[in-house]
Design an enzyme around this catalytic site. Structure first.
Site: not given
Length: 157
Positions: A16, A22, A132
């Site tokens: 990420c 994440r 996100d």
């Protein structure tokens, strides 16, 4: 020497932007699923960032809170940035969104070996992106998507 019945361990790297929300969530969820399935000897799992913004920082408190809530164990860690060498080492490089795909290609160049995919492609959504939670604040939605993608990797891995 290769022994009959023993296959090479599958090495998975989750990516990420900052490696604190994440990708770390995916790393710990995948490790938990693999352990529950009794397949720990089949997988090596890690995570990294495309940016340098969070290098050295631990997992985001919202991710830790969500993992605790779901009973997913995690450990203290430090965010790291993906390297070009990671492309050679890992079998699967799993991005959370299209921006991460761009960042990965900036680091590795072309995906000549076909290792790079979006996480939700493993859940049957080839173009699906994991939102996100740094921006959305919705760690539950992120967890649900991460879980579906990790389950797909485990099922097909």
């Amino acid at each position: 020497m290769v022994y009959e019945g023993l296959e090479r361990m599958k090495k998975v790297l989750f990516i990420c932007h900052g490696n604190i929300c994440r990708s770390t969530m995916a790393e710990f969820v995948m490790k938990h699923l693999v352990k529950q399935a009794g397949r720990e000897d089949e997988f090596e799992i890690a995570s990294a960032a495309t940016s340098r913004e969070e290098i050295g920082h631990d997992t985001h408190y919202g991710t830790k809170e969500k993992l605790r809530e779901k009973g997913v164990p995690f450990a203290k860690r430090q965010a790291v940035q993906m390297t070009k060498q990671d492309y050679q080492y890992y079998d699967l490089i799993v991005a959370m969104d299209r921006e991460n795909l761009w960042g990965i290609r900036r680091i590795i160049g072309d995906d000549t070996l076909g290792k790079v995919r979006l996480l939700l492609s493993y859940a049957g959504e080839p173009e699906g992106e994991v939102a996100d939670p740094w921006y959305t604040g919705n760690f539950e939605a992120t967890y649900v998507d991460v879980l579906r993608g990790c389950q797909g990797i485990l099922k097909n891995g």
